[in-house]
Design a protein around this motif. Structure first.
Motif, PDB file in Angstrom:
ATOM      1  N   VAL A  95       0.833  -1.211   0.000  1.00  0.00           N
ATOM      2  CA  VAL A  95       0.000   0.000   0.000  1.00  0.00           C
ATOM      3  C   VAL A  95       0.868   1.262   0.000  1.00  0.00           C
ATOM      4  O   VAL A  95       0.672   2.165  -0.807  1.00  0.00           O
ATOM      5  N   THR A  96       1.845   1.306   0.902  1.00  0.00           N
ATOM      6  CA  THR A  96       2.661   2.530   0.935  1.00  0.00           C
ATOM      7  C   THR A  96       3.533   2.633  -0.316  1.00  0.00           C
ATOM      8  O   THR A  96       3.822   3.733  -0.771  1.00  0.00           O
ATOM      9  N   ALA A  97       3.915   1.490  -0.878  1.00  0.00           N
ATOM     10  CA  ALA A  97       4.740   1.531  -2.097  1.00  0.00           C
ATOM     11  C   ALA A  97       3.944   2.104  -3.277  1.00  0.00           C
ATOM     12  O   ALA A  97       4.407   3.001  -3.972  1.00  0.00           O
ATOM     13  N   VAL A  98       2.741   1.585  -3.473  1.00  0.00           N
ATOM     14  CA  VAL A  98       1.932   2.020  -4.626  1.00  0.00           C
ATOM     15  C   VAL A  98       1.383   3.430  -4.421  1.00  0.00           C
ATOM     16  O   VAL A  98       1.371   4.251  -5.345  1.00  0.00           O
ATOM     17  N   ILE A 104       5.492   9.772  -5.500  1.00  0.00           N
ATOM     18  CA  ILE A 104       6.554  10.744  -5.221  1.00  0.00           C
ATOM     19  C   ILE A 104       7.707  10.506  -6.190  1.00  0.00           C
ATOM     20  O   ILE A 104       8.257  11.439  -6.776  1.00  0.00           O
ATOM     21  N   ARG A 105       8.014   9.249  -6.410  1.00  0.00           N
ATOM     22  CA  ARG A 105       9.100   8.942  -7.335  1.00  0.00           C
ATOM     23  C   ARG A 105       8.734   9.361  -8.755  1.00  0.00           C
ATOM     24  O   ARG A 105       9.572   9.889  -9.495  1.00  0.00           O
ATOM     25  N   LEU A 106       7.489   9.133  -9.144  1.00  0.00           N
ATOM     26  CA  LEU A 106       7.063   9.516 -10.495  1.00  0.00           C
ATOM     27  C   LEU A 106       7.082  11.042 -10.656  1.00  0.00           C
ATOM     28  O   LEU A 106       7.532  11.566 -11.673  1.00  0.00           O
ATOM     29  N   THR A 107       6.620  11.755  -9.637  1.00  0.00           N
ATOM     30  CA  THR A 107       6.639  13.217  -9.703  1.00  0.00           C
ATOM     31  C   THR A 107       8.079  13.721  -9.830  1.00  0.00           C
ATOM     32  O   THR A 107       8.376  14.610 -10.643  1.00  0.00           O
ATOM     33  N   HIS A 108       8.965  13.129  -9.047  1.00  0.00           N
ATOM     34  CA  HIS A 108      10.382  13.494  -9.121  1.00  0.00           C
ATOM     35  C   HIS A 108      10.907  13.275 -10.534  1.00  0.00           C
ATOM     36  O   HIS A 108      11.605  14.103 -11.098  1.00  0.00           O
ATOM     37  N   MET A 109      10.530  12.158 -11.131  1.00  0.00           N
ATOM     38  CA  MET A 109      11.006  11.839 -12.465  1.00  0.00           C
ATOM     39  C   MET A 109      10.422  12.806 -13.510  1.00  0.00           C
ATOM     40  O   MET A 109      11.133  13.252 -14.411  1.00  0.00           O
ATOM     41  N   LEU A 110       9.142  13.128 -13.366  1.00  0.00           N
ATOM     42  CA  LEU A 110       8.516  14.060 -14.319  1.00  0.00           C
ATOM     43  C   LEU A 110       9.224  15.418 -14.275  1.00  0.00           C
ATOM     44  O   LEU A 110       9.418  16.060 -15.322  1.00  0.00           O
ATOM     45  N   LEU A 111       9.632  15.829 -13.079  1.00  0.00           N
ATOM     46  CA  LEU A 111      10.352  17.106 -12.960  1.00  0.00           C
ATOM     47  C   LEU A 111      11.740  16.986 -13.586  1.00  0.00           C
ATOM     48  O   LEU A 111      12.163  17.835 -14.367  1.00  0.00           O
ATOM     49  N   ALA A 112      12.436  15.922 -13.238  1.00  0.00           N
ATOM     50  CA  ALA A 112      13.804  15.736 -13.718  1.00  0.00           C
ATOM     51  C   ALA A 112      13.838  15.661 -15.246  1.00  0.00           C
ATOM     52  O   ALA A 112      14.756  16.162 -15.889  1.00  0.00           O
ATOM     53  N   GLU A 113      12.825  15.034 -15.829  1.00  0.00           N
ATOM     54  CA  GLU A 113      12.791  14.839 -17.280  1.00  0.00           C
ATOM     55  C   GLU A 113      12.063  15.979 -17.987  1.00  0.00           C
ATOM     56  O   GLU A 113      11.836  15.910 -19.197  1.00  0.00           O
ATOM     57  N   GLU A 114      11.673  16.975 -17.236  1.00  0.00           N
ATOM     58  CA  GLU A 114      10.904  18.101 -17.778  1.00  0.00           C
ATOM     59  C   GLU A 114       9.681  17.622 -18.552  1.00  0.00           C
ATOM     60  O   GLU A 114       9.405  18.070 -19.662  1.00  0.00           O
TER      61      GLU A 114
ATOM     62  N   ILE B 100      14.776   9.625  -1.534  1.00  0.00           N
ATOM     63  CA  ILE B 100      13.317   9.587  -1.351  1.00  0.00           C
ATOM     64  C   ILE B 100      12.935   8.265  -0.700  1.00  0.00           C
ATOM     65  O   ILE B 100      12.185   8.217   0.280  1.00  0.00           O
ATOM     66  N   SER B 101      13.487   7.192  -1.235  1.00  0.00           N
ATOM     67  CA  SER B 101      13.164   5.876  -0.728  1.00  0.00           C
ATOM     68  C   SER B 101      13.648   5.718   0.718  1.00  0.00           C
ATOM     69  O   SER B 101      12.947   5.160   1.570  1.00  0.00           O
ATOM     70  N   GLU B 102      14.844   6.228   1.013  1.00  0.00           N
ATOM     71  CA  GLU B 102      15.389   6.126   2.372  1.00  0.00           C
ATOM     72  C   GLU B 102      14.460   6.843   3.374  1.00  0.00           C
ATOM     73  O   GLU B 102      14.111   6.290   4.420  1.00  0.00           O
ATOM     74  N   VAL B 103      14.071   8.069   3.036  1.00  0.00           N
ATOM     75  CA  VAL B 103      13.268   8.873   3.963  1.00  0.00           C
ATOM     76  C   VAL B 103      11.899   8.236   4.195  1.00  0.00           C
ATOM     77  O   VAL B 103      11.438   8.124   5.334  1.00  0.00           O
ATOM     78  N   LEU B 104      11.249   7.779   3.128  1.00  0.00           N
ATOM     79  CA  LEU B 104       9.920   7.183   3.286  1.00  0.00           C
ATOM     80  C   LEU B 104      10.002   5.847   4.024  1.00  0.00           C
ATOM     81  O   LEU B 104       9.133   5.503   4.823  1.00  0.00           O
TER      82      LEU B 104
END
Ligand SMILES: NC(=O)c1ccc[n+]([C@@H]2O[C@H](COP(=O)([O-])OP(=O)(O)OC[C@H]3O[C@@H](n4cnc5c(N)ncnc54)[C@H](OP(=O)(O)O)[C@@H]3O)[C@@H](O)[C@H]2O)c1
Lengths: 248, 238
Positions: A95-98, A104-114, B100-104
């Motif tokens: 649950v916390t992963a999905v 959060i990881r996807l948002t980070h990637m969208l920013l990084a990749e513009e 990010i993964s470490e903090v979460l």
């Protein structure tokens, strides 16, 4: 033509969002889910719970070919209901992963990749539980509160950097496969909102609005939860958790 | 006063170390875990069971739970203070997937594992989750904010589920002068002079955690510190 990215587009609210985007605005929709769904949008297969960086680089490559996006809706979510200690740890971690790590990881990637177009919209789908609390789904409540706070924190920086509008949707119970699976026994399906109505509210929302709580019942519950947070959670404990506990 | 058994994570430094010291001074039995090696504990650190284990690593929280249970020898945990955490004061664009993964994982997932594994041992006791006022969504630290808000939502739900069996409290401290903020990448400025000392903060948090009654979610800041100064009666009773 507007480019749209929707996660969890295979069913429920995500599917309704995809359908309405294509029907009404003739948008170019990229639909992400664990498996391809109904024909129409461009399907990208991805597991939001993935930890492996190769999988995320693969996704970045797929999305580069489809973006930058004018509208991104991070909608994918799962739940695990029941008394916290009786639900397997693996289910809580999924649950916390999905619901939290992934977005959060996807948002980070969208920013990084513009991949977020200037003047675009970035919409997070959390839950009414952010206002009421959700005993009986502790890891789900955690993930959705985390997502809501993440959206709040991003709001100002993203508006400043590319005039990107961040929005938070907190839907109450919807008439989706997700709800049917996790509602307590005897819950009335006709009291739940149709995902199409929620999708419409999300797509129609003005850019000036940060928080979107679709439907009268949910709006009332959110207001009460704001005023009386602990009382509201106790009520949720009585009307929801006690019945979830009684589930076989 | 009855001797209690406490379990503290992140107890080797910062606020956690002050929590350990305060509890030890009051005569409680303390089990302590942290990331640093035993050799790197402060020289005046009290003599008590300490496990060095990275809670953000795969299986770290499980190992920690095993260790706690092996030290209980039938006793219950009267109070678990889940305090270990990390976070960075920087915009999302400056984050990395690893951080990010470490903090979460550390601030949320590890605490879920510990609560799950120790639920039986906590029966009749208190689970205190150390959050942060940043949980409301701080623009300067989006990932940390998310992790602490998640912890808040977790504690809020669990407090209701466990009411009458285990008291669950989410304690949200305001800024503390532990250097976490500077290490997190925030520029040290005038505001830092207003940070509460970790020692005072630890006392207030310990009182809040051990009090027989209390709200499920509490902000621990200046107001609370003042109240403690004006109304000290009975506050040390725990
Ligand atoms: N400082 C503030 O202004 C502030 C404000 C609000 C809330 N808080 C919260 O208060 C709590 C204590 O903060 P603090 O100021 O004492 O922070 P800190 O000085 O940075 O201490 C963090 C503690 O967590 C431990 N830790 C870090 N990573 C770990 C890992 N991977 N595995 C196991 N343990 C790990 C550290 O152990 P080692 O030292 O051994 O590495 C340390 O004892 C945290 O929950 C924090 O979020 C702090």
């Amino acid at each position: 033509m507007a480019r749209v990215l929707i996660t969890g587009a295979g069913s429920g609210l995500g599917a309704a969002l995809a359908t309405q985007c294509m029907g009404q605005t003739a948008a170019e929709v990229t639909a992400l889910d664990l498996a391809p769904g109904k024909p129409g949008p461009h399907w990208v297969v991805h597991d939001m719970a993935a930890r492996d960086s190769c999988i995320w680089s693969g996704l970045a490559q797929d999305l580069r070919a489809r973006g930058p996006f004018d509208l991104v809706i991070l909608n994918a979510g799962i739940n695990a209901t029941g008394p916290f200690e009786n639900v397997a740890l693996d289910a809580h971690q999924a649950v916390t992963a999905v619901n939290l790590h992934g977005p959060i990881r996807l948002t980070h990637m969208l920013l990084a990749e513009e991949l977020l177009a200037p003047h675009g919209r970035l919409v997070f789908v959390a839950s009414l539980s952010c206002f009421t609390g959700y005993p009986g789904a502790a890891s789900y409540a955690a993930s959705k509160d985390g997502l809501a706070s993440f959206a709040r924190a991003l709001r100002r920086p993203l508006r400043k950097s590319g005039n990107i509008c961040v929005q938070l949707v907190c839907p109450g119970p919807m008439d989706t496969p997700h709800a049917a699976q996790h509602a307590p026994k005897g819950a009335k399906a006709d009291r739940r909102l149709a995902p199409g109505i929620v999708a419409q509210k999300v797509l129609d929302a003005s850019r000036s609005k940060f928080l979107i709580v679709p439907g009268f019942g949910a709006t009332m519950a959110a207001a009460l939860g704001r005023l009386f947070p602990q009382t509201m959670t106790r009520i949720m404990g009585r009307v929801l958790f006690q019945r979830l506990k009684a589930r076989p | 006063m009855k001797k209690k058994t406490l379990f503290v994570t992140g107890g080797g430094s910062g606020l956690g170390a002050e929590l350990v010291r305060a509890a030890h001074r009051r005569g409680h039995h303390v089990l302590c875990t942290g990331r640093r090696a035993i050799a790197d504990l402060p020289s005046d650190f009290p003599d008590l069971p300490y496990l060095s284990c990275d809670l953000a690593s795969a299986g770290g929280a499980q190992v920690t739970a095993d260790w706690v249970q092996s030290h209980l020898s039938g006793r219950r945990v009267d109070c678990a203070l889940l305090n270990a955490a990390a976070g960075y004061f920087r915009p999302l664009s400056a984050e990395t997937p690893e951080a990010i993964s470490e903090v979460l994982t550390l601030n949320l997932d590890a605490n879920i594992v510990l609560a799950h594994r120790l639920s039986g041992n906590l029966e009749g006791g208190t689970l205190a989750l150390i959050g942060s006022v940043a949980h409301k969504g701080a623009a300067g630290m989006p990932v940390y904010s998310a992790s602490k808000a998640a912890l808040d939502g977790f504690g809020r739900a669990l407090a209701q589920e466990w009411r009458g069996r285990v008291a669950v409290r989410v304690l949200h401290p305001g800024p503390i002068a532990t250097g976490m903020s500077a290490r997190a990448g925030r520029k040290v400025d005038l505001a830092d002079r207003l940070f509460l000392s970790p020692r005072l903060m630890a006392r207030i948090i310990l009182d809040a955690a051990l009090a027989p009654r209390g709200r499920d979610r509490q902000i621990i800041g200046y107001l609370r510190a003042l109240r403690g100064q004006i109304l000290p009666l009975g506050r040390q009773a725990a």
